[in-house]
Design a protein around this motif. Structure first.
Motif, PDB file in Angstrom:
ATOM      1  N   UNK A 166       3.752  -4.619   3.034  1.00  0.00           N
ATOM      2  CA  UNK A 166       4.427  -3.329   3.144  1.00  0.00           C
ATOM      3  C   UNK A 166       3.426  -2.194   2.996  1.00  0.00           C
ATOM      4  N   UNK A 167       3.515  -1.215   3.880  1.00  0.00           N
ATOM      5  CA  UNK A 167       2.752   0.028   3.776  1.00  0.00           C
ATOM      6  C   UNK A 167       3.740   1.182   3.769  1.00  0.00           C
ATOM      7  N   UNK A 168       3.682   2.009   2.731  1.00  0.00           N
ATOM      8  CA  UNK A 168       4.570   3.158   2.587  1.00  0.00           C
ATOM      9  C   UNK A 168       3.726   4.419   2.682  1.00  0.00           C
ATOM     10  N   UNK A 169       4.168   5.376   3.515  1.00  0.00           N
ATOM     11  CA  UNK A 169       3.419   6.600   3.749  1.00  0.00           C
ATOM     12  C   UNK A 169       4.309   7.803   3.429  1.00  0.00           C
ATOM     13  N   UNK A 170       3.807   8.701   2.592  1.00  0.00           N
ATOM     14  CA  UNK A 170       4.520   9.939   2.261  1.00  0.00           C
ATOM     15  C   UNK A 170       3.831  11.095   2.980  1.00  0.00           C
ATOM     16  N   UNK A 171       4.615  11.890   3.693  1.00  0.00           N
ATOM     17  CA  UNK A 171       4.069  12.996   4.490  1.00  0.00           C
ATOM     18  C   UNK A 171       4.874  14.266   4.230  1.00  0.00           C
ATOM     19  N   UNK A 172       4.173  15.392   4.159  1.00  0.00           N
ATOM     20  CA  UNK A 172       4.847  16.681   4.000  1.00  0.00           C
ATOM     21  C   UNK A 172       5.001  17.399   5.331  1.00  0.00           C
ATOM     22  N   UNK A 173       4.073  17.177   6.266  1.00  0.00           N
ATOM     23  CA  UNK A 173       4.073  17.898   7.536  1.00  0.00           C
ATOM     24  C   UNK A 173       4.742  17.075   8.635  1.00  0.00           C
ATOM     25  N   UNK A 174       5.690  17.679   9.336  1.00  0.00           N
ATOM     26  CA  UNK A 174       6.424  16.964  10.378  1.00  0.00           C
ATOM     27  C   UNK A 174       5.515  16.554  11.531  1.00  0.00           C
ATOM     28  N   UNK A 175       4.433  17.328  11.759  1.00  0.00           N
ATOM     29  CA  UNK A 175       3.540  17.025  12.870  1.00  0.00           C
ATOM     30  C   UNK A 175       2.831  15.681  12.695  1.00  0.00           C
ATOM     31  N   UNK A 176       2.717  15.223  11.481  1.00  0.00           N
ATOM     32  CA  UNK A 176       1.996  13.973  11.225  1.00  0.00           C
ATOM     33  C   UNK A 176       2.885  12.741  11.366  1.00  0.00           C
TER      34      UNK A 176
ATOM     35  N   UNK B 157       0.850  -1.190   0.000  1.00  0.00           N
ATOM     36  CA  UNK B 157       0.000   0.000   0.000  1.00  0.00           C
ATOM     37  C   UNK B 157       0.882   1.236   0.000  1.00  0.00           C
ATOM     38  N   UNK B 158       0.538   2.202  -0.860  1.00  0.00           N
ATOM     39  CA  UNK B 158       1.163   3.516  -0.812  1.00  0.00           C
ATOM     40  C   UNK B 158       0.107   4.520  -0.389  1.00  0.00           C
ATOM     41  N   UNK B 159       0.394   5.277   0.661  1.00  0.00           N
ATOM     42  CA  UNK B 159      -0.521   6.302   1.155  1.00  0.00           C
ATOM     43  C   UNK B 159       0.078   7.663   0.819  1.00  0.00           C
ATOM     44  N   UNK B 160      -0.513   8.313  -0.178  1.00  0.00           N
ATOM     45  CA  UNK B 160      -0.039   9.638  -0.565  1.00  0.00           C
ATOM     46  C   UNK B 160      -0.912  10.750  -0.054  1.00  0.00           C
ATOM     47  N   UNK B 161      -2.069  10.402   0.495  1.00  0.00           N
ATOM     48  CA  UNK B 161      -2.987  11.392   1.027  1.00  0.00           C
ATOM     49  C   UNK B 161      -4.002  10.742   1.925  1.00  0.00           C
ATOM     50  N   UNK B 162      -4.542  11.519   2.842  1.00  0.00           N
ATOM     51  CA  UNK B 162      -5.521  10.986   3.793  1.00  0.00           C
ATOM     52  C   UNK B 162      -5.070  11.219   5.215  1.00  0.00           C
ATOM     53  N   UNK B 163      -5.994  11.140   6.142  1.00  0.00           N
ATOM     54  CA  UNK B 163      -5.701  11.401   7.543  1.00  0.00           C
ATOM     55  C   UNK B 163      -5.230  10.177   8.286  1.00  0.00           C
TER      56      UNK B 163
END
Length: 397
Positions: A338-348, A318-324
């Motif tokens: 495998x689950x891969x998560x891309x995040x722009x905000x450090x708080x997340x 799974x690739x998570x490019x958006x969502x809460x």
């Protein structure tokens, strides 16, 4: 291992009269092995014992006391057939093949098959076979009990099925029907299934049979995809995400919060089946256009990922490019390796790490900071910094 030296001749049978070589081998055989329908269809020597194929170990036990054995098998027994098992026992064998059942099935409907993928569901897990059928437009499936046209029809919408039953026999039956109709029908086991996505069949001539292997390039530039206002996973991030997702034939990848679908499209270029989930309808149109531009299949679902995931087939990655956080939690809870998560905000980042860990995953990640070569006036250049991205991945032990 056999107790005495055994001469084994494997005869491929497609319903046609046997060759002189096959008849000669049968005439000297003291044991003939095969499925019941094959043994009933062939005239056996009067003095030969017969063994109906069931247990493979039982077959080898039966062979142990015979010097000349004939094994009757469907079509080409060297193609997903019994030749492999005989060779694994160290037997010296001679093979007299008939046309493979796959070739016969394609010939029955007048289709070329050098561009087809051939997979076997006989005695194997059905899910990777279904994923290959999702990813490729022309697939031949060698089926088995509980893993045939009926089961695949329930998994695959909008496909044309050609079901070939009892090939080469007097009661041979070739049916062309929708995958939906196949899901509500009954078929003889085993049979050969041709799974066709007619919207993607082409007359293009290739040079290599079946799957052409990994693409020559990946982590393509953003200009290779239609996207909105640079809302796209950058190529540097995509390169590492692809390495972690491990797309390949037989695997299903979810691209969640897909945006332009660049990650999903690239996974499909490696032969994986892909489902992209994106709530914005305009973006979904772009995903479809990007998949078509690169000649791959991506199933697109226009929906909020938080409520859509329960309706998707089970993923391998799974690739998570958006969502809460609810989306990350739902993806982390899947059986995906495998689950891969891309995040722009450090708080997340802390929440994402916590959720991946909560669901029993080994978690790792990097902060990707890249600077790209950029032209300046006067034939000068500089490296312009791109926005940093946090890439996390959680792997099941």
């Amino acid at each position: 291992m056999p107790e005495i030296a055994v001469t084994v001749t494997v005869i491929g049978f497609d319903g046609a009269p046997l060759s002189d070589a096959a008849r000669s081998a049968l005439a000297s055989a003291t044991l003939v092995v095969g499925g019941e329908r094959h043994l009933d269809a062939i005239e056996l020597p009067s003095g030969a014992a017969r063994y109906v194929l069931g247990s493979v170990d039982g077959m080898f036990d039966a062979m142990a006391s015979h010097a000349n054995v004939c094994v009757i098998a469907s079509g080409d027994p060297g193609f997903f057939g019994i030749v492999r098992q005989l060779r694994e026992r160290g037997l010296d064998i001679k093979v007299l093949p008939a046309p493979s059942s796959v070739a016969t099935a394609f010939a029955a409907v007048g289709l070329s098959w050098d561009d087809a993928i051939v997979v076997s569901a006989h005695g194997r897990e059905l899910r990777p076979v279904a994923n290959v059928c999702r990813a490729f437009p022309k697939v031949a499936v060698l089926t088995g009990p509980g893993a045939g046209a009926r089961e695949l029809g329930a998994e695959l919408p909008d496909r044309t099925f050609v079901v070939a039953q009892r090939l080469g026999h007097l009661d041979q039956k070739i049916e062309t029907l929708s995958s939906h109709a196949a899901a509500h029908s009954t078929f003889a086991d085993p049979h050969v299934l041709l799974c066709l996505d007619e919207s993607r069949l082409t007359s293009e001539r290739g040079w290599i049979a079946g799957f052409g292997g990994v693409p020559g390039t990946w982590a393509l530039g953003e200009s290779e995809f239609a996207h909105r206002a640079s809302m796209i996973t950058k190529s540097e991030v995509r390169a590492l995400a692809l390495a972690k997702l491990g797309p390949r034939p037989g695997r299903l990848v979810w691209d969640i919060g897909a945006g332009s679908g660049s990650v999903g499209v690239e996974c499909a270029r490696f032969g994986a089946a892909v489902v992209a989930v994106e709530r914005d309808a305009e973006s979904c149109d772009r995903i479809r256009a990007n998949a078509a531009a690169h000649g791959v299949a991506v199933e697109v679902m226009t929906a909020d990922a938080a409520i859509a995931l329960d309706r998707l087939p089970e993923p391998d990655a799974v690739f998570v490019g958006g969502g809460g956080v609810d989306v990350i939690a739902a993806c982390a809870a899947t059986p995906a390796a495998m689950v891969v998560v891309a995040l722009a905000a450090i708080e997340r980042v802390p929440d994402a790490i916590s959720l991946l860990t909560k669901f029993g995953r080994d978690v790792d990640g990097v902060l990707l900071q890249s600077s790209r070569l950029s032209a300046l006036p006067g034939d000068a250049h500089r490296f312009a910094a791109a926005n940093p991205v946090f890439l996390l991945w959680g792997e099941r032990p």
